[in-house]
Design an enzyme around this catalytic site. Structure first.
Site, PDB file in Angstrom:
ATOM      1  N   ASP A  32       0.832  -1.180   0.094  1.00 58.67           N
ATOM      2  CA  ASP A  32       0.028   0.036   0.092  1.00 58.67           C
ATOM      3  C   ASP A  32       0.943   1.326   0.078  1.00 58.67           C
ATOM      4  O   ASP A  32       2.070   1.093  -0.277  1.00 58.67           O
ATOM      5  CB  ASP A  32      -0.909   0.146   1.142  1.00 58.67           C
ATOM      6  CG  ASP A  32      -0.231  -0.076   2.485  1.00 58.67           C
ATOM      7  OD1 ASP A  32       1.035   0.225   2.661  1.00 58.67           O
ATOM      8  OD2 ASP A  32      -0.915  -0.488   3.445  1.00 58.67           O
ATOM      9  N   THR A  75       4.396  -1.023 -15.485  1.00 58.45           N
ATOM     10  CA  THR A  75       3.936  -0.677 -16.903  1.00 58.45           C
ATOM     11  C   THR A  75       2.659   0.456 -16.443  1.00 58.45           C
ATOM     12  O   THR A  75       1.974   0.284 -15.733  1.00 58.45           O
ATOM     13  CB  THR A  75       3.550  -1.820 -17.712  1.00 58.45           C
ATOM     14  OG1 THR A  75       2.484  -2.709 -17.366  1.00 58.45           O
ATOM     15  CG2 THR A  75       4.786  -2.437 -18.030  1.00 58.45           C
ATOM     16  N   SER A  99      10.036  -2.518 -19.733  1.00 60.28           N
ATOM     17  CA  SER A  99       8.700  -2.984 -20.201  1.00 60.28           C
ATOM     18  C   SER A  99       8.874  -4.246 -20.099  1.00 60.28           C
ATOM     19  O   SER A  99       7.759  -4.980 -19.605  1.00 60.28           O
ATOM     20  CB  SER A  99       8.275  -2.456 -21.436  1.00 60.28           C
ATOM     21  OG  SER A  99       9.049  -2.912 -22.451  1.00 60.28           O
ATOM     22  N   ASN A 100       9.984  -4.764 -20.169  1.00 60.07           N
ATOM     23  CA  ASN A 100      10.108  -6.312 -19.954  1.00 60.07           C
ATOM     24  C   ASN A 100      11.497  -6.659 -19.521  1.00 60.07           C
ATOM     25  O   ASN A 100      12.302  -6.202 -20.344  1.00 60.07           O
ATOM     26  CB  ASN A 100       9.585  -7.096 -21.556  1.00 60.07           C
ATOM     27  CG  ASN A 100       9.194  -8.397 -21.039  1.00 60.07           C
ATOM     28  OD1 ASN A 100       9.869  -9.045 -20.589  1.00 60.07           O
ATOM     29  ND2 ASN A 100       8.000  -8.775 -21.581  1.00 60.07           N
ATOM     30  N   HIS A 133      -2.269 -11.340 -22.766  1.00 61.84           N
ATOM     31  CA  HIS A 133      -2.127 -11.469 -21.270  1.00 61.84           C
ATOM     32  C   HIS A 133      -3.457 -11.829 -20.487  1.00 61.84           C
ATOM     33  O   HIS A 133      -4.358 -11.663 -20.841  1.00 61.84           O
ATOM     34  CB  HIS A 133      -1.835 -10.104 -20.740  1.00 61.84           C
ATOM     35  CG  HIS A 133      -0.158  -9.601 -21.131  1.00 61.84           C
ATOM     36  ND1 HIS A 133       0.078  -8.895 -22.118  1.00 61.84           N
ATOM     37  CD2 HIS A 133       0.768  -9.818 -20.586  1.00 61.84           C
ATOM     38  CE1 HIS A 133       1.336  -8.627 -22.546  1.00 61.84           C
ATOM     39  NE2 HIS A 133       1.856  -9.141 -21.360  1.00 61.84           N
ATOM     40  N   LYS A 137      -4.563  -8.311 -15.966  1.00 60.08           N
ATOM     41  CA  LYS A 137      -3.848  -7.024 -16.316  1.00 60.08           C
ATOM     42  C   LYS A 137      -4.362  -5.824 -16.505  1.00 60.08           C
ATOM     43  O   LYS A 137      -5.685  -5.831 -16.856  1.00 60.08           O
ATOM     44  CB  LYS A 137      -3.135  -7.404 -17.815  1.00 60.08           C
ATOM     45  CG  LYS A 137      -2.060  -6.446 -18.145  1.00 60.08           C
ATOM     46  CD  LYS A 137      -1.210  -6.937 -19.161  1.00 60.08           C
ATOM     47  CE  LYS A 137      -0.071  -5.675 -19.613  1.00 60.08           C
ATOM     48  NZ  LYS A 137       0.604  -5.165 -18.698  1.00 60.08           N
TER      49      LYS A 137
HETATM   50  N1  LIG Z   1       8.538  -5.316 -16.791  1.00 58.85           N
HETATM   51  C1  LIG Z   1       8.300  -6.429 -16.876  1.00 58.85           C
HETATM   52  O1  LIG Z   1       9.049  -7.172 -17.043  1.00 58.85           O
HETATM   53  C2  LIG Z   1       6.958  -7.095 -16.220  1.00 58.85           C
HETATM   54  C3  LIG Z   1       6.045  -5.970 -15.864  1.00 58.85           C
HETATM   55  N2  LIG Z   1       4.930  -6.368 -15.224  1.00 58.85           N
HETATM   56  C4  LIG Z   1       4.218  -5.216 -14.583  1.00 58.85           C
HETATM   57  O2  LIG Z   1       4.411  -5.456 -13.244  1.00 58.85           O
HETATM   58  C5  LIG Z   1       3.234  -4.830 -12.523  1.00 58.85           C
HETATM   59  C6  LIG Z   1       2.785  -5.789 -11.596  1.00 58.85           C
HETATM   60  O3  LIG Z   1       2.319  -7.194 -12.297  1.00 58.85           O
HETATM   61  P1  LIG Z   1       1.738  -8.197 -11.082  1.00 58.85           P
HETATM   62  O4  LIG Z   1       2.885  -8.557 -10.207  1.00 58.85           O
HETATM   63  O5  LIG Z   1       1.629  -9.344 -12.011  1.00 58.85           O
HETATM   64  O6  LIG Z   1       0.430  -7.287 -10.609  1.00 58.85           O
HETATM   65  P2  LIG Z   1      -0.312  -7.802  -9.325  1.00 58.85           P
HETATM   66  O7  LIG Z   1      -1.627  -7.312  -9.365  1.00 58.85           O
HETATM   67  O8  LIG Z   1      -0.388  -9.385  -8.949  1.00 58.85           O
HETATM   68  O9  LIG Z   1       0.380  -7.349  -8.136  1.00 58.85           O
HETATM   69  C7  LIG Z   1       0.571  -5.875  -7.940  1.00 58.85           C
HETATM   70  C8  LIG Z   1       0.627  -5.568  -6.127  1.00 58.85           C
HETATM   71  O10 LIG Z   1       0.842  -4.273  -6.084  1.00 58.85           O
HETATM   72  C9  LIG Z   1       0.329  -4.005  -4.900  1.00 58.85           C
HETATM   73  N3  LIG Z   1      -0.106  -2.631  -4.659  1.00 58.85           N
HETATM   74  C10 LIG Z   1      -1.048  -1.767  -4.664  1.00 58.85           C
HETATM   75  N4  LIG Z   1      -1.068  -0.538  -4.308  1.00 58.85           N
HETATM   76  C11 LIG Z   1       0.453  -0.489  -4.067  1.00 58.85           C
HETATM   77  C12 LIG Z   1       0.934   0.783  -3.843  1.00 58.85           C
HETATM   78  N5  LIG Z   1       0.754   1.798  -3.629  1.00 58.85           N
HETATM   79  N6  LIG Z   1       2.446   0.476  -3.660  1.00 58.85           N
HETATM   80  C13 LIG Z   1       2.899  -0.653  -3.741  1.00 58.85           C
HETATM   81  N7  LIG Z   1       2.130  -1.773  -4.159  1.00 58.85           N
HETATM   82  C14 LIG Z   1       0.828  -1.647  -4.138  1.00 58.85           C
HETATM   83  C15 LIG Z   1      -0.980  -4.857  -5.117  1.00 58.85           C
HETATM   84  O11 LIG Z   1      -1.408  -4.907  -3.373  1.00 58.85           O
HETATM   85  C16 LIG Z   1      -0.645  -6.023  -5.509  1.00 58.85           C
HETATM   86  O12 LIG Z   1      -0.159  -7.070  -4.755  1.00 58.85           O
HETATM   87  C17 LIG Z   1       2.166  -4.621 -13.546  1.00 58.85           C
HETATM   88  O13 LIG Z   1       2.236  -3.369 -14.006  1.00 58.85           O
HETATM   89  C18 LIG Z   1       2.672  -5.560 -14.776  1.00 58.85           C
HETATM   90  O14 LIG Z   1       2.223  -5.022 -16.251  1.00 58.85           O
HETATM   91  C19 LIG Z   1       4.658  -7.737 -14.980  1.00 58.85           C
HETATM   92  C20 LIG Z   1       5.340  -8.666 -15.460  1.00 58.85           C
HETATM   93  C21 LIG Z   1       6.779  -8.369 -16.192  1.00 58.85           C
HETATM   94  O1  LIG Z   2       1.251  -7.464 -16.623  1.00 60.02           O
HETATM   95  C1  LIG Z   2       1.885  -8.428 -17.159  1.00 60.02           C
HETATM   96  O2  LIG Z   2       1.749  -9.709 -16.727  1.00 60.02           O
HETATM   97  C2  LIG Z   2       3.106  -8.100 -18.011  1.00 60.02           C
HETATM   98  N1  LIG Z   2       3.164  -6.926 -18.251  1.00 60.02           N
HETATM   99  C3  LIG Z   2       4.504  -6.490 -18.902  1.00 60.02           C
HETATM  100  C4  LIG Z   2       4.187  -5.618 -20.070  1.00 60.02           C
HETATM  101  O3  LIG Z   2       2.916  -4.954 -19.968  1.00 60.02           O
HETATM  102  O4  LIG Z   2       4.538  -5.520 -21.156  1.00 60.02           O
HETATM  103  C5  LIG Z   2       5.432  -7.513 -19.108  1.00 60.02           C
HETATM  104  C6  LIG Z   2       4.720  -8.864 -19.449  1.00 60.02           C
HETATM  105  O5  LIG Z   2       4.292  -8.918 -20.584  1.00 60.02           O
HETATM  106  C7  LIG Z   2       3.790  -9.413 -18.427  1.00 60.02           C
END
Ligand SMILES: NC(=O)C1=CN([C@@H]2O[C@H](COP(=O)(O)OP(=O)(O)OC[C@H]3O[C@@H](n4cnc5c(N)ncnc54)[C@H](O)[C@@H]3O)[C@@H](O)[C@H]2O)C=CC1
Ligand SMILES: O=C(O)C1=N[C@H](C(=O)O)C[C@H](O)C1
EC number: 1.17.1.8
Length: 238
Positions: A32, A75, A99-100, A133, A137
């Site tokens: 949070d 992202t 982004s990845n 995805h 997401k």
């Molecule tokens: N760049 C990359 O390689 C990748 C990027 N992503 C991105 O990472 C992000 C998270 O993805 P997931 O873990 O799948 O999502 P998720 O929804 O499983 O986890 C997000 C977490 O953030 C927490 N949260 C809510 N408000 C918050 C705050 N103010 N401060 C800190 N945490 C807070 C939530 O409680 C939740 O546990 C997304 O934006 C996704 O697109 C995901 C996978 C790979």
């Molecule tokens: O939200 C995800 O899960 C992911 N987000 C990243 C994106 O927005 O490109 C990377 C990955 O594809 C998984």
């Protein structure tokens, strides 16, 4: 290394597992508002932000003010990216956004750039990006799809923007599909009346994203400045 996890959802938990296996310690799991923690009083080497689009900018810049390097994979917050860079430089901190973070996608980015260069001027072929995805997401299109579009735009004289779904002639259309449990699939296609040329990256799990983020955290510790995954993977991506 002492790591703060900003966001402890699907990615935060996968990063924890990999980081602990590599000998690191998780000293904060944030779910949070970051204002509830006194970062200055904590012993943190690097923060890794995989939170939500609304929280990322505040999380990142709060760390900069406490001189904590940040690796950010969240992202959907990039309208504030330039402001974050300015603040990082002002506070003399360190930052990597990608982004990845997976090595495979960063290789795919190189392939995408090369293909875009080859296809520039091939007016019979229409370029399109598709991303698939999981249904949880929050943002669309994915950050990775936006990176792919930006890489093509840099090489293509006819395209200067991207658009979700329906695009004008000078734009690249990005199709975003949501299907349960899909970790992330990206396809770039060039279609003509006669044939289609396609490149595709399919993530089989979140392991690659998480490992890349931990490697980036190990790399950025002790550095100052704004970096990318190209810097982290400079030996592999020659
Ligand atoms: N760049 C990359 O390689 C990748 C990027 N992503 C991105 O990472 C992000 C998270 O993805 P997931 O873990 O799948 O999502 P998720 O929804 O499983 O986890 C997000 C977490 O953030 C927490 N949260 C809510 N408000 C918050 C705050 N103010 N401060 C800190 N945490 C807070 C939530 O409680 C939740 O546990 C997304 O934006 C996704 O697109 C995901 C996978 C790979
Ligand atoms: O939200 C995800 O899960 C992911 N987000 C990243 C994106 O927005 O490109 C990377 C990955 O594809 C998984």
């Amino acid at each position: 290394m002492k790591i703060a996890l900003l966001g402890y959802g699907k990615m935060g938990k996968t990063i924890e597992e990999i980081a602990v296996n590599r000998g690191h310690e998780i000293v904060l799991k944030l779910e949070d508002d970051i204002d509830n923690f006194e970062l200055d009083k904590m012993d943190i080497d690097v923060a890794i932000d995989f939170s939500i689009p609304k929280a990322a900018f505040k999380n990142i810049t709060t760390c900069f003010k406490s001189d904590i390097p940040v690796v950010c994979g969240t992202t959907g917050w990039l309208d504030d990216y330039e402001k974050a860079i300015e603040l990082c430089k002002k506070e003399n901190s360190a930052f990597i956004y990608a982004s990845n973070f997976s090595v495979g996608v960063n290789l795919f980015f190189e392939l995408n750039r090369k293909l875009a260069k080859i296809m520039n001027g091939m007016s019979d072929y229409a370029v399109e990006i598709e991303e698939i995805h999981h249904t949880e997401k929050q943002d669309a299109p994915s950050g990775t799809a936006i990176s792919l579009a930006q890489q093509i735009i840099a090489e293509n004289d006819q395209k200067n923007n991207w658009q979700l779904d329906h695009a004008e002639a000078d734009e690249i259309p990005i199709k975003a599909k949501r299907i349960e449990n899909v970790p992330g699939t990206h396809t770039v296609s060039y279609a003509s009346e006669i044939d289609t040329i396609e490149i595709m990256h399919t993530a089989k799990s979140r392991q690659g994203f998480a490992l890349g983020a931990v490697v980036a955290a190990e790399w950025i510790k002790g550095k100052k400045g704004v970096f990318s995954m190209k810097d982290v993977l400079s030996d592999q991506l020659k």
